[in-house]
Structures are given as structure tokens and as C-alpha cells.
Motif scaffolding. Structure first.
Motif, PDB file in Angstrom:
ATOM      1  N   LEU A   1       0.762  -1.102   0.042  1.00  0.00           N
ATOM      2  CA  LEU A   1       0.091  -0.118   0.060  1.00  0.00           C
ATOM      3  C   LEU A   1       0.735   1.405   0.007  1.00  0.00           C
ATOM      4  N   GLU A   2       2.077   1.188   0.308  1.00  0.00           N
ATOM      5  CA  GLU A   2       2.857   2.403   0.677  1.00  0.00           C
ATOM      6  C   GLU A   2       3.691   2.677  -0.682  1.00  0.00           C
ATOM      7  N   GLU A   3       3.474   2.034  -1.710  1.00  0.00           N
ATOM      8  CA  GLU A   3       4.148   2.035  -2.973  1.00  0.00           C
ATOM      9  C   GLU A   3       3.640   3.361  -3.867  1.00  0.00           C
ATOM     10  N   ASN A   4       2.441   3.389  -3.969  1.00  0.00           N
ATOM     11  CA  ASN A   4       1.709   4.469  -4.975  1.00  0.00           C
ATOM     12  C   ASN A   4       1.042   5.410  -3.938  1.00  0.00           C
ATOM     13  N   ILE A   5       1.773   6.154  -3.260  1.00  0.00           N
ATOM     14  CA  ILE A   5       1.234   7.283  -2.447  1.00  0.00           C
ATOM     15  C   ILE A   5       1.955   8.529  -2.536  1.00  0.00           C
ATOM     16  N   ASN A   6       0.963   9.517  -2.413  1.00  0.00           N
ATOM     17  CA  ASN A   6       1.588  10.927  -2.443  1.00  0.00           C
ATOM     18  C   ASN A   6       2.631  11.125  -1.179  1.00  0.00           C
ATOM     19  N   GLU A   7       3.414  11.760  -1.479  1.00  0.00           N
ATOM     20  CA  GLU A   7       4.504  12.041  -0.214  1.00  0.00           C
ATOM     21  C   GLU A   7       3.938  12.571   0.919  1.00  0.00           C
ATOM     22  N   ASN A   8       3.097  13.402   0.819  1.00  0.00           N
ATOM     23  CA  ASN A   8       2.704  14.293   2.074  1.00  0.00           C
ATOM     24  C   ASN A   8       1.691  13.291   2.706  1.00  0.00           C
ATOM     25  N   PHE A   9       0.789  12.725   1.946  1.00  0.00           N
ATOM     26  CA  PHE A   9       0.117  11.744   2.763  1.00  0.00           C
ATOM     27  C   PHE A   9       0.667  10.633   3.399  1.00  0.00           C
ATOM     28  N   ILE A  10       1.726   9.968   2.714  1.00  0.00           N
ATOM     29  CA  ILE A  10       2.536   8.979   3.403  1.00  0.00           C
ATOM     30  C   ILE A  10       3.319   9.469   4.453  1.00  0.00           C
ATOM     31  N   ARG A  11       3.563  10.771   4.535  1.00  0.00           N
ATOM     32  CA  ARG A  11       4.527  11.439   5.718  1.00  0.00           C
ATOM     33  C   ARG A  11       3.457  11.349   6.835  1.00  0.00           C
ATOM     34  N   GLN A  12       2.167  11.785   6.596  1.00  0.00           N
ATOM     35  CA  GLN A  12       1.184  12.230   7.761  1.00  0.00           C
ATOM     36  C   GLN A  12       0.761  10.497   8.344  1.00  0.00           C
ATOM     37  N   PHE A  13       0.628   9.616   7.424  1.00  0.00           N
ATOM     38  CA  PHE A  13       0.132   8.179   7.637  1.00  0.00           C
ATOM     39  C   PHE A  13       1.537   7.603   8.619  1.00  0.00           C
ATOM     40  N   LYS A  14       2.717   7.916   8.286  1.00  0.00           N
ATOM     41  CA  LYS A  14       3.987   7.280   9.070  1.00  0.00           C
ATOM     42  C   LYS A  14       3.913   8.089  10.534  1.00  0.00           C
ATOM     43  N   ILE A  15       3.903   9.543  10.410  1.00  0.00           N
ATOM     44  CA  ILE A  15       3.761  10.292  11.734  1.00  0.00           C
ATOM     45  C   ILE A  15       2.742   9.720  12.626  1.00  0.00           C
ATOM     46  N   ALA A  16       1.470   9.609  12.239  1.00  0.00           N
ATOM     47  CA  ALA A  16       0.320   9.410  13.048  1.00  0.00           C
ATOM     48  C   ALA A  16       0.887   7.868  13.623  1.00  0.00           C
ATOM     49  N   ALA A  17       1.223   6.820  12.961  1.00  0.00           N
ATOM     50  CA  ALA A  17       1.565   5.535  13.224  1.00  0.00           C
ATOM     51  C   ALA A  17       2.455   5.758  14.615  1.00  0.00           C
ATOM     52  N   GLY A  18       3.480   6.508  14.267  1.00  0.00           N
ATOM     53  CA  GLY A  18       4.692   6.568  15.289  1.00  0.00           C
ATOM     54  C   GLY A  18       3.977   7.303  16.505  1.00  0.00           C
ATOM     55  N   GLU A  19       3.018   8.184  16.209  1.00  0.00           N
ATOM     56  CA  GLU A  19       2.651   8.934  17.688  1.00  0.00           C
ATOM     57  C   GLU A  19       1.655   7.874  18.307  1.00  0.00           C
ATOM     58  N   ILE A  20       1.106   6.973  17.699  1.00  0.00           N
ATOM     59  CA  ILE A  20       0.284   6.013  18.327  1.00  0.00           C
ATOM     60  C   ILE A  20       1.144   4.839  19.146  1.00  0.00           C
ATOM     61  N   ILE A  21       2.303   4.551  18.686  1.00  0.00           N
ATOM     62  CA  ILE A  21       3.371   3.678  19.362  1.00  0.00           C
ATOM     63  C   ILE A  21       3.813   4.475  20.426  1.00  0.00           C
ATOM     64  N   ASP A  22       4.225   5.779  20.357  1.00  0.00           N
ATOM     65  CA  ASP A  22       4.919   6.619  21.284  1.00  0.00           C
ATOM     66  C   ASP A  22       3.773   6.777  22.583  1.00  0.00           C
ATOM     67  N   GLU A  23       2.669   7.177  22.187  1.00  0.00           N
ATOM     68  CA  GLU A  23       1.473   6.953  23.370  1.00  0.00           C
ATOM     69  C   GLU A  23       1.331   5.907  24.225  1.00  0.00           C
ATOM     70  N   LEU A  24       1.423   4.718  23.310  1.00  0.00           N
ATOM     71  CA  LEU A  24       1.442   3.390  24.441  1.00  0.00           C
ATOM     72  C   LEU A  24       2.603   3.091  25.088  1.00  0.00           C
ATOM     73  N   ALA A  25       3.627   3.692  24.336  1.00  0.00           N
ATOM     74  CA  ALA A  25       5.001   3.573  25.357  1.00  0.00           C
ATOM     75  C   ALA A  25       5.266   4.374  26.356  1.00  0.00           C
ATOM     76  N   LYS A  26       4.669   5.491  26.396  1.00  0.00           N
ATOM     77  CA  LYS A  26       4.695   6.368  27.673  1.00  0.00           C
ATOM     78  C   LYS A  26       3.593   5.809  28.563  1.00  0.00           C
ATOM     79  N   LEU A  27       2.447   5.158  28.136  1.00  0.00           N
ATOM     80  CA  LEU A  27       1.644   4.396  29.043  1.00  0.00           C
ATOM     81  C   LEU A  27       2.024   3.405  29.706  1.00  0.00           C
ATOM     82  N   ILE A  28       3.193   2.635  29.396  1.00  0.00           N
ATOM     83  CA  ILE A  28       3.753   1.544  30.014  1.00  0.00           C
ATOM     84  C   ILE A  28       5.232   2.131  30.899  1.00  0.00           C
ATOM     85  N   MET A  29       5.706   3.405  30.335  1.00  0.00           N
ATOM     86  CA  MET A  29       6.835   3.599  31.092  1.00  0.00           C
ATOM     87  C   MET A  29       6.833   3.681  32.652  1.00  0.00           C
ATOM     88  N   PRO A  30       5.871   3.951  33.297  1.00  0.00           N
ATOM     89  CA  PRO A  30       6.200   4.108  34.668  1.00  0.00           C
ATOM     90  C   PRO A  30       5.964   2.598  35.395  1.00  0.00           C
TER      91      PRO A  30
END
Length: 224
Positions: free
Chosen positions: A123-152
Motif C-alpha cells: 500500500l505504501e508504494e503508490n502514495i502521495n509523499e505528503n499523505f505517506i508522511r502524515q500516515f507514518k507520523i500518525a502511526a509513530g505517535e500511536i506507538i509513542d503514546e502506548l510507550a509512554k503509558l507503560i513507562m511508569p
């Protein structure tokens, strides 16, 4: 009989052009919903024409809202990811709490898992650069939020917790594939009891989570 015919013709009649912002948002969402319906209904990957037909719009309308067919798929995946992001808003007391909610979501949402598997290789092969950047950043933010949740609970920094969450996610996709073989594989072994076709997803995900978590904790203790 005439009523049935009129209903059928009304259903097949192309939708009027969306003019207001609300109408455009609804039209765009109807295209995403059409894709979700088709994916839930079949193992086949629908074409842009299939999606347009299901949404009752022309193929040209599809490309007024999305730069490619793949962008529709990734838009659906982002929407399916929203419940996972909400998990980070709920406080947890022990690692088993987040283990259960994440694994429950993975087990109960095969479409999310299927699209997640398809994303990096197709799915990431034929994608507008701005869209794929937003998609990857959004995915990274979800992972980071879950990571912050388990840090304590883990008493580890964001880097180690992020790597743990991401590793579990990637391993879960592999496990899901093994537990959901194509129909051709199911047919080939329908009369045979073969261990490679007997995986239970929930069991496999719990084993993977425990293995990665214990490995992270023990490796960090060994460096202290």
C-alpha cells in the motif's frame, strides 16, 4: 413489482455531485466505507472500479478525493487505528492490563491486521509523499503514546518502551498471518491435522508479548 424495480434503479443511480464541505466529507467517507465492506466480504483485494461501484460513484469521483487506490486503503487503516490510540488515554496499573486490551483488539479486528500486513509491502508504494508522511507520523505517535503509558510500569525510558511496543506489533502481524492462512491452505489441510495449521492467535500473541517483555526487562537489568 414496479416498486422493486424503482428501488433498484434508485440504488444504482449515480449520486449527485457533493457541493458543501459536509457533503464532500460524507462522500469521501462513503468511499472508505465501501472499501471496508468489500474487504470484509471477500479475501480478494478490490480494484478502484470495485470500490466506486460499491460506493455508487464513478471511478473519476474516487480520484477527486484520493490520489490513488492505495490512499483509500491507508485512510481506512488510520481510521481502524483510532481505538488503539484511545487506549493510551486510559491509565493502567500493571502491564497485563495493556497486554489484554491490545491483544483483544488484534484478535477481534481482522481487517485492521490484514491492512497492517499489506501496508509496508503493497500500500505504501503508490502514495502521495505528503499523505505517506502524515500516515507514518500518525502511526509513530500511536506507538509513542502506548510507550509512554507503560513507562511508569516498566521503569524504562521512551526508547526502550517504544522498541518493545513496535516489536510486539510487528511480531503480532507475523503471528496473525500464520493463524489466518489463505483458503487454499485451509482446503489443502482440511482432512489433515498438521501443526503449522493449528495456531491459536490469542495464545500466540500472549506468548509473544510475555517473551518480548521479559526479554526487555532482563536485558536492561543485565546492563545495570
Amino acid at each position: 413489482m414496479s416498486t422493486d424495480r424503482s428501488n433498484m434503479s434508485a440504488k444504482n443511480k449515480p449520486k449527485l455531485r457533493a457541493r458543501t464541505d459536509d457533503e464532500k466529507a460524507q462522500r469521501k467517507q462513503s468511499i472508505v466505507d465501501a472499501l471496508a465492506f468489500l474487504l470484509n466480504d471477500s479475501e480478494q483485494v478490490p480494484s478502484a472500479m470495485d470500490i466506486a461501484k460499491q460506493a455508487n460513484v464513478s471511478k473519476g469521483v474516487i480520484y477527486q478525493y484520493f490520489s490513488s487506490r492505495e490512499e483509500i486503503f491507508l485512510t481506512l487503516l488510520m481510521q481502524l487505528s483510532e481505538p488503539i490510540e484511545l487506549l493510551s488515554k486510559n491509565p493502567i496499573e500493571k502491564i497485563e492490563d495493556i497486554q489484554k486490551v491490545i491483544i483483544d483488539y488484534f484478535c477481534e479486528n481482522p481487517l485492521f491486521m490484514r491492512l497492517s500486513i499489506m501496508a509496508p509491502i503493497v500500500l505504501e508504494e503508490n502514495i502521495n509523499e505528503n499523505f505517506i508522511r502524515q500516515f507514518k507520523i500518525a502511526a509513530g505517535e500511536i506507538i509513542d503514546e502506548l510507550a509512554k503509558l507503560i513507562m511508569p510500569i516498566c521503569k524504562q525510558d521512551i526508547l526502550h518502551c517504544r522498541n518493545f511496543i513496535n516489536s510486539f506489533y510487528q511480531l503480532s502481524l507475523m503471528k496473525w498471518q500464520y493463524c489466518h492462512p489463505p483458503q487454499s491452505v485451509k482446503n489443502a489441510f482440511k482432512d489433515h491435522d498438521f501443526w503449522l495449521t493449528r495456531f491459536d492467535l490469542e495464545t500466540e500473541l500472549n506468548l509473544a508479548f510475555d517473551w518480548l517483555y521479559k526479554g526487555m526487562i532482563s536485558s536492561l537489568k543485565s546492563t545495570e
